[in-house]
Design an enzyme around this catalytic site. Structure first.
Site, mmCIF file in Angstrom:
data_model
loop_
_atom_site.group_PDB
_atom_site.id
_atom_site.type_symbol
_atom_site.label_atom_id
_atom_site.label_comp_id
_atom_site.label_asym_id
_atom_site.label_seq_id
_atom_site.Cartn_x
_atom_site.Cartn_y
_atom_site.Cartn_z
ATOM 1 N N TYR A 133 -10.828 -3.162 1.232
ATOM 2 C CA TYR A 133 -11.689 -3.393 2.561
ATOM 3 C C TYR A 133 -13.184 -3.008 2.602
ATOM 4 O O TYR A 133 -14.145 -3.617 3.073
ATOM 5 C CB TYR A 133 -10.957 -2.935 3.763
ATOM 6 C CG TYR A 133 -9.708 -3.496 4.344
ATOM 7 C CD1 TYR A 133 -10.010 -4.136 5.385
ATOM 8 C CD2 TYR A 133 -8.526 -3.479 3.645
ATOM 9 C CE1 TYR A 133 -8.700 -4.971 5.826
ATOM 10 C CE2 TYR A 133 -7.411 -4.095 4.074
ATOM 11 C CZ TYR A 133 -7.637 -4.703 5.329
ATOM 12 O OH TYR A 133 -6.496 -5.550 5.751
ATOM 13 N N GLU A 138 -5.778 -8.255 0.550
ATOM 14 C CA GLU A 138 -6.266 -8.142 1.857
ATOM 15 C C GLU A 138 -7.674 -7.607 1.851
ATOM 16 O O GLU A 138 -8.203 -6.906 1.111
ATOM 17 C CB GLU A 138 -5.390 -7.118 2.642
ATOM 18 C CG GLU A 138 -4.242 -7.335 3.159
ATOM 19 C CD GLU A 138 -3.474 -6.193 3.893
ATOM 20 O OE1 GLU A 138 -4.305 -5.472 4.566
ATOM 21 O OE2 GLU A 138 -2.437 -5.980 3.994
ATOM 22 N N TRP A 187 -1.333 -0.370 13.769
ATOM 23 C CA TRP A 187 -0.662 0.836 13.468
ATOM 24 C C TRP A 187 -1.137 1.966 14.603
ATOM 25 O O TRP A 187 -0.877 1.711 15.721
ATOM 26 C CB TRP A 187 -1.025 1.358 12.016
ATOM 27 C CG TRP A 187 -0.432 0.085 11.082
ATOM 28 C CD1 TRP A 187 -1.435 -0.327 10.326
ATOM 29 C CD2 TRP A 187 0.777 -0.297 10.975
ATOM 30 N NE1 TRP A 187 -0.672 -1.516 9.684
ATOM 31 C CE2 TRP A 187 0.765 -1.113 10.088
ATOM 32 C CE3 TRP A 187 1.935 0.231 11.375
ATOM 33 C CZ2 TRP A 187 1.845 -1.919 9.516
ATOM 34 C CZ3 TRP A 187 3.234 -0.170 10.717
ATOM 35 C CH2 TRP A 187 3.017 -1.329 10.050
ATOM 36 N N GLU A 237 0.437 -1.224 0.055
ATOM 37 C CA GLU A 237 0.008 -0.066 -0.018
ATOM 38 C C GLU A 237 0.690 1.384 -0.043
ATOM 39 O O GLU A 237 1.131 2.087 1.024
ATOM 40 C CB GLU A 237 -1.102 0.154 1.370
ATOM 41 C CG GLU A 237 -2.032 -1.000 1.241
ATOM 42 C CD GLU A 237 -2.913 -0.794 2.268
ATOM 43 O OE1 GLU A 237 -2.829 -0.164 3.309
ATOM 44 O OE2 GLU A 237 -4.039 -1.690 2.430
HETATM 45 C C1 NOJ Z 1 -4.064 -2.895 5.345
HETATM 46 C C2 NOJ Z 1 -2.516 -2.853 5.733
HETATM 47 O O1 NOJ Z 1 -1.793 -3.345 4.940
HETATM 48 C C3 NOJ Z 1 -2.332 -3.666 7.223
HETATM 49 O O2 NOJ Z 1 -1.299 -3.283 7.886
HETATM 50 C C4 NOJ Z 1 -3.534 -3.075 8.241
HETATM 51 O O3 NOJ Z 1 -3.331 -3.651 9.571
HETATM 52 C C5 NOJ Z 1 -5.088 -3.529 7.569
HETATM 53 N N1 NOJ Z 1 -4.971 -2.757 6.596
HETATM 54 C C6 NOJ Z 1 -5.938 -2.950 8.469
HETATM 55 O O4 NOJ Z 1 -6.043 -1.467 8.907
#
Ligand code: NOJ
Length: 608
Positions: free
Chosen positions: A408, A488, A547, A271
């Site tokens: 997502y 993801e 994060w 990302e």
């Molecule tokens: C995408 C990111 O790559 C990952 O590090 C993060 O934890 C997830 N989204 C959820 O926010």
């Protein structure tokens, strides 16, 4: 010359002193010859800090910059414990969530469809200063940037995967998971980001790769997931300087040459859109130095970061294909969501285009515009946006084998209240430079779906969006894309951290529902809409460090007890596994990671 400089410096020192009103004279009127003097102005620093000292002392200095590190009770590699042949799971009194799309109930995926669970080094490994690892900026942030992590946790121990990987891999095997998407920590290889290779770090990853392979699991590997070496920030500001390209390429080449034989697919970057919401906000000028005229960060830092990231990606991709002659598919993972116009007005349609351009289009030169930025970025950002030379555009164009999307959620986009044109013309406008607003509310005010945890306010469960999104990316936005992987998707159930018992935690209905519906929609995109989707990865293998939210926002398909570090599969894990049991393994077909699925079939579903 030297004496002239000394004289000027002396005069400056005297002048500086004159501005102070010292109260107890007499002071000496001259500095004794045994002292040298100068004037200091740190904000006038124009050259980088040389990074040539790779000593133990220098490594200790870097860790001192981070501060004291918490260590786990377990600090040696644990042997795998026997896994159950059958795990405790939901039964008929509350069965798994039923299928959403009857038309795909019997559809099968090709045998080589890539699927599994995902993680990232900083979010799961822990053991951050073990075995010669250097600090990354993400080791520093939770320690030194006060209140930057919502629950004030750190990644020091995280899920302690660094010592528990053998058990984790054994459980992935016992659960029947085909592939594991994980990331490598640059500073385990190069503690300073460059310089000598840290043999202990390499030995660790050697063992990880061989153990994953011994368990019959495929490795899908990301080389960089935001954990930039701190030494490179100190030296030249990391991703705001072109110097980062050579350092990244040096690291990436090493990792690729060592592990290519184990890897099924490579991601160079996770990302790069993170430059938007992270690189522009790093504490430049306070906790991190502020080189390259970026002041306290902001737009210039953000777009420099994106610029050098895409150059680094393209450089390593072309080297891998043309020089190393690598044969595995390689790309980078994108962060973007399905965007729906808030109304049928032309302005809201343009807003959709702008949101897409400022996320996917920013890095879309690989598939469009001959390697260049979209017009909506160039026109709006002007001199804030760095410029690619023709040679760089040629390098970027075509530099990927497939598209990877971390897809997502879904958002509604509208033109800002003052209009797009007024926003574009005003760099101080709060919506500049995207000049479009987004919301998780439908135009009628009802939420687009159930909300996630307070640590993930950007996330609503909207799995119906992924199906049209996959069509949009591959047929409209980037028609050159031949295959797409959902690299993801995942959900953080609200307030999961406040549950105290396993019985409260394990039946995670919202996440299970999200998994079923998301996968059904991916399958529908493939078999009903003719999108060549070739893989899907659930985030995350287990609860981890999220994060800026910390350990308290949980995305795991397995619960992690943060005292014992035991893992327990949640209902969502069984929902996910059951789905692949039903839809996996058509031995006669192939996922064909780079070629189109064939004839596009008309959608059998009314999407209105
Ligand atoms: C995408 C990111 O790559 C990952 O590090 C993060 O934890 C997830 N989204 C959820 O926010």
């Amino acid at each position: 010359m030297a004496s002239r400089i000394a004289a000027v410096a002396l005069l400056a020192a005297v002048a500086a002193k004159a501005q102070h009103n010292y109260s107890s004279p007499p002071y000496p009127t001259t500095t004794p010859a045994s002292y040298s003097t100068t004037t200091f102005n740190f904000s006038a620093a124009s050259t980088y800090l040389p990074l040539t000292d790779f000593s133990n002392e220098q490594l200790a200095f870097l860790w001192d910059q981070v501060g004291p590190i918490q260590t786990a009770t377990l600090t040696t590699t644990a042997s795998p414990t026997p896994e159950p042949t059958d795990f405790p799971k939901p039964n008929f009194v509350h069965p798994l969530v039923p299928a959403y799309i009857p038309e795909v109930a019997d559809a099968k995926l090709p045998d080589d469809f890539l699927w599994g669970v995902a993680s990232a080094a900083f979010q799961v490994e822990g053991a951050v200063d073990a075995e010669g690892k250097g600090p990354s900026v993400w080791d520093l942030i939770p320690h030194r940037w006060v209140n930057s992590i919502a629950d004030n946790t750190t990644g020091d121990v995280a899920a302690n995967e660094y010592y528990l990987y053998k058990q984790d891999n054994a459980r992935l095997k016992a659960l029947g998971i085909q592939s594991y998407s994980f990331t490598l920590a640059w500073t385990r290889f190069f503690p300073f980001g460059r310089g000598p290779v840290n043999e202990q770090g390499v030995a660790h990853y050697d063992d990880l790769f061989t153990d994953i392979e011994a368990n019959g699991i495929k490795s899908v590997v990301t080389l960089f997931h935001w954990d930039t070496p701190l030494a490179l920030f100190n030296s030249y500001g990391a991703w705001t300087s072109e110097d980062i390209v050579a350092d990244y390429v040096n690291y990436a080449k090493y990792a690729i040459m060592r592990y290519d034989k184990y890897v099924t697919a490579w991601y160079t970057f996770n990302e790069p859109q993170y430059c938007n919401w992270r690189f522009s906000n790093y504490p430049f000028g306070t906790i991190l130095p502020s080189y390259n005229g970026i002041g306290t960060g902001g737009l210039r830092a953000q777009y420099l970061c994106g610029h050098y990231t895409l150059l680094a990606h393209a450089t390593i991709y072309k080297w891998y294909k043309n020089v190393y002659k690598g044969t595995k598919p390689m790309t980078f993972k994108n962060s973007a969501n399905y965007i729906i116009a808030n109304s049928s007005s032309a302005a809201d349609q343009e807003a959709v285009q702008r949101v897409n351009d400022y996320n996917m289009g920013w890095y879309g030169g690989v598939w469009t515009n001959g390697g260049d930025y979209p017009a909506s970025l160039k026109d709006t950002l002007g001199d804030i946006l760095p410029v690619y030379t023709q040679a760089q555009k040629d390098l970027i164009a075509g530099a990927a084998d497939f598209y990877a999307i971390d897809a997502y959620t879904t958002l509604y986009a509208a033109a800002p209240p003052n209009g797009i044109a007024a926003c574009v013309a005003n760099r101080s406008d709060p919506n500049y430079p995207q000049c479009a607003t987004t919301t998780q509310l439908q135009p009628n005010g009802f939420p687009a779906g159930p909300n996630a945890d307070a640590g993930a306010t950007w996330l609503y469960s909207t799995p119906g969006g992924v199906r049209p999104f996959l069509s949009f990316i591959t047929k409209e936005y980037f028609p050159k894309v031949k295959s797409i992987v959902v690299s993801e998707f995942g959900f953080a159930d609200p307030a999961e951290a406040s549950f105290n018992t396993l019985e409260q935690i394990l039946w995670d209905l919202r996440r299970a529902d999200y998994m079923q519906s998301f996968l059904d929609n991916i399958l529908a995109a493939r078999v009903l809409d003719g999108v060549n989707v070739t893989g899907a990865f659930a985030w995350a293998i287990y609860d981890n460090f999220e994060w800026n939210s910390g350990l308290g926002t949980k995305f795991g398909l397995q619960y992690v007890n943060n005292t014992s570090y035991e893992r327990y599969p949640k209902a969502s894990m069984f929902q996910f596994l059951n789905w692949f049991k039903l839809h996996g393994e058509d031995k006669t077909a192939t996922a064909n990671i780079t070629a189109p699925v064939g004839k596009r079939m008309p959608s059998m579903l009314n999407m209105s």
